[in-house]
Scaffold this motif. Structure first.
Motif, mmCIF file in Angstrom:
data_model
loop_
_atom_site.group_PDB
_atom_site.id
_atom_site.type_symbol
_atom_site.label_atom_id
_atom_site.label_comp_id
_atom_site.label_asym_id
_atom_site.label_seq_id
_atom_site.Cartn_x
_atom_site.Cartn_y
_atom_site.Cartn_z
ATOM 1 N N ASP A 71 0.801 -1.136 -0.135
ATOM 2 C CA ASP A 71 -0.145 -0.275 0.224
ATOM 3 C C ASP A 71 0.824 1.236 0.025
ATOM 4 N N TRP A 72 1.902 1.141 0.865
ATOM 5 C CA TRP A 72 2.800 2.324 0.961
ATOM 6 C C TRP A 72 3.512 2.734 -0.320
ATOM 7 N N SER A 73 3.966 1.615 -0.951
ATOM 8 C CA SER A 73 4.727 1.823 -2.268
ATOM 9 C C SER A 73 3.921 2.234 -3.578
ATOM 10 N N ASN A 74 2.565 1.894 -3.258
ATOM 11 C CA ASN A 74 1.561 2.240 -4.253
ATOM 12 C C ASN A 74 1.187 3.560 -4.220
ATOM 13 N N LYS A 75 1.287 4.228 -2.986
ATOM 14 C CA LYS A 75 0.939 5.641 -2.729
ATOM 15 C C LYS A 75 2.113 6.625 -3.069
ATOM 16 N N ASN A 76 3.237 6.016 -2.679
ATOM 17 C CA ASN A 76 4.670 6.992 -2.720
ATOM 18 C C ASN A 76 5.601 6.272 -3.913
ATOM 19 N N TYR A 77 4.726 6.528 -5.280
ATOM 20 C CA TYR A 77 5.471 5.834 -6.377
ATOM 21 C C TYR A 77 6.998 6.074 -6.650
ATOM 22 N N ASN A 78 7.086 7.456 -6.715
ATOM 23 C CA ASN A 78 8.659 7.792 -6.922
ATOM 24 C C ASN A 78 9.290 7.483 -5.551
ATOM 25 N N LEU A 79 9.008 7.729 -4.633
ATOM 26 C CA LEU A 79 9.727 7.569 -3.508
ATOM 27 C C LEU A 79 10.138 6.181 -3.181
ATOM 28 N N ARG A 80 9.358 5.096 -3.567
ATOM 29 C CA ARG A 80 9.905 3.699 -3.309
ATOM 30 C C ARG A 80 11.052 3.442 -4.190
ATOM 31 N N THR A 81 11.179 4.226 -5.251
ATOM 32 C CA THR A 81 12.495 3.881 -6.127
ATOM 33 C C THR A 81 13.754 4.403 -5.339
ATOM 34 N N GLY A 82 13.470 5.503 -4.492
ATOM 35 C CA GLY A 82 14.815 5.941 -3.616
ATOM 36 C C GLY A 82 14.984 4.895 -2.575
ATOM 37 N N VAL A 83 14.219 4.295 -2.006
ATOM 38 C CA VAL A 83 14.232 3.293 -0.784
ATOM 39 C C VAL A 83 15.613 2.372 -1.240
ATOM 40 N N PRO A 84 15.387 1.413 -2.107
ATOM 41 C CA PRO A 84 16.345 0.449 -2.258
ATOM 42 C C PRO A 84 17.589 1.167 -2.769
ATOM 43 N N PHE A 85 17.743 2.508 -2.994
ATOM 44 C CA PHE A 85 19.133 3.093 -3.290
ATOM 45 C C PHE A 85 19.529 3.477 -2.095
ATOM 46 N N VAL A 86 19.063 3.585 -0.931
ATOM 47 C CA VAL A 86 19.752 4.284 0.364
ATOM 48 C C VAL A 86 20.748 2.815 0.685
ATOM 49 N N PRO A 87 20.485 1.789 0.787
ATOM 50 C CA PRO A 87 21.508 0.710 1.133
ATOM 51 C C PRO A 87 22.484 0.610 0.149
ATOM 52 N N PHE A 88 22.114 0.773 -1.469
ATOM 53 C CA PHE A 88 22.924 0.975 -2.283
ATOM 54 C C PHE A 88 24.001 1.751 -2.201
ATOM 55 N N GLY A 89 23.647 3.169 -1.805
ATOM 56 C CA GLY A 89 24.532 4.346 -1.652
ATOM 57 C C GLY A 89 25.627 3.906 -0.465
ATOM 58 N N TYR A 90 24.888 3.335 0.734
ATOM 59 C CA TYR A 90 25.707 2.956 1.730
ATOM 60 C C TYR A 90 26.769 1.990 1.335
ATOM 61 N N PHE A 91 26.385 1.037 0.922
ATOM 62 C CA PHE A 91 27.606 -0.208 0.547
ATOM 63 C C PHE A 91 28.251 0.277 -0.668
ATOM 64 N N LEU A 92 27.861 1.082 -1.681
ATOM 65 C CA LEU A 92 28.772 1.522 -2.567
ATOM 66 C C LEU A 92 29.937 2.535 -2.119
ATOM 67 N N ALA A 93 29.502 3.409 -0.972
ATOM 68 C CA ALA A 93 30.395 4.264 -0.149
ATOM 69 C C ALA A 93 31.394 3.476 0.684
ATOM 70 N N ALA A 94 30.996 2.478 1.204
ATOM 71 C CA ALA A 94 31.832 1.363 2.072
ATOM 72 C C ALA A 94 32.809 0.739 1.192
ATOM 73 N N TYR A 95 32.414 0.290 -0.310
ATOM 74 C CA TYR A 95 33.050 -0.378 -1.154
ATOM 75 C C TYR A 95 34.120 0.579 -1.679
ATOM 76 N N SER A 96 34.025 1.626 -1.767
ATOM 77 C CA SER A 96 34.554 2.732 -2.588
ATOM 78 C C SER A 96 35.841 3.212 -1.365
ATOM 79 N N GLN A 97 35.488 3.317 -0.217
ATOM 80 C CA GLN A 97 36.389 3.535 0.824
ATOM 81 C C GLN A 97 37.460 2.564 0.754
ATOM 82 N N MET A 98 37.032 1.294 0.808
ATOM 83 C CA MET A 98 37.812 0.063 1.132
ATOM 84 C C MET A 98 38.779 -0.241 -0.201
#
Length: 138
Positions: free
Chosen positions: A40-67
C-alpha cells in the motif's frame, strides 16, 4: 574478506533494484511475500519507493569505494562521492531503460532523481556511521 562481503551485498542490492524495476505489474501485486502495508505504501509513494532501495545501495557503494581506496594517502572524498552518485545514476538509468521493453511499464525520469537522492542519503549515512565509529574508537 570484508571487501568481498560488501561487494556481494552491493551486488544483491543492485539485482533487487533491477528485479523490482522490471516487474510486469508496477503495483507489485504479484509479490505476495511482501506485507500489505508495504504494498500500500509503495503504491501511494510511487517515486519515493524507487529511492528506498538506493539508500542501502549508496551505503554499500560508499563502503566499497572507501575500502578500494583505503591505501591512497590523499583520498579525495568529494570526488568519490560524485563518482558514486554517477554510478547510482547509471544503475537507475539502466533500470528505468529496461522498462521500455516491458509493455505494462513506463520509465520515469523522476525515478532516476529519487534513486540519486536515495544513494546520497545512503552515502551520508555511511559517512556519519564511520565518523561516530572512529570517534568512539579513540
Amino acid at each position: 574478506m570484508e571487501k568481498k562481503a560488501i561487494f556481494f551485498t552491493l551486488l544483491i542490492v543492485s539485482l533487487l533494484v533491477f528485479y523490482y524495476s522490471w516487474l510486469p505489474d508496477p503495483n507489485m501485486k504479484s509479490e505476495a511475500y511482501l506485507p500489505k502495508w508495504i504494498l500500500d505504501w509503495s503504491n501511494k509513494n510511487y517515486n519515493l519507493r524507487t529511492g528506498v532501495p538506493f539508500v542501502p545501495f549508496g551505503y554499500f557503494l560508499a563502503a566499497y569505494s572507501q575500502m578500494m581506496n583505503s591505501d591512497k594517502p590523499e583520498l579525495n572524498t568529494n570526488l568519490i562521492f560524485i563518482q558514486n552518485l554517477g554510478v547510482a545514476g547509471i544503475v537507475a538509468f539502466i533500470a528505468e531503460g529496461g522498462q521500455f521493453l516491458i509493455q505494462s511499464r513506463n520509465p520515469d525520469l523522476m525515478d532516476i532523481y529519487f534513486a540519486i537522492i536515495g544513494s546520497a542519503v545512503g552515502a551520508f549515512t555511511y559517512s556519519l556511521v564511520n565518523k561516530i565509529r572512529f570517534k568512539n574508537a579513540k
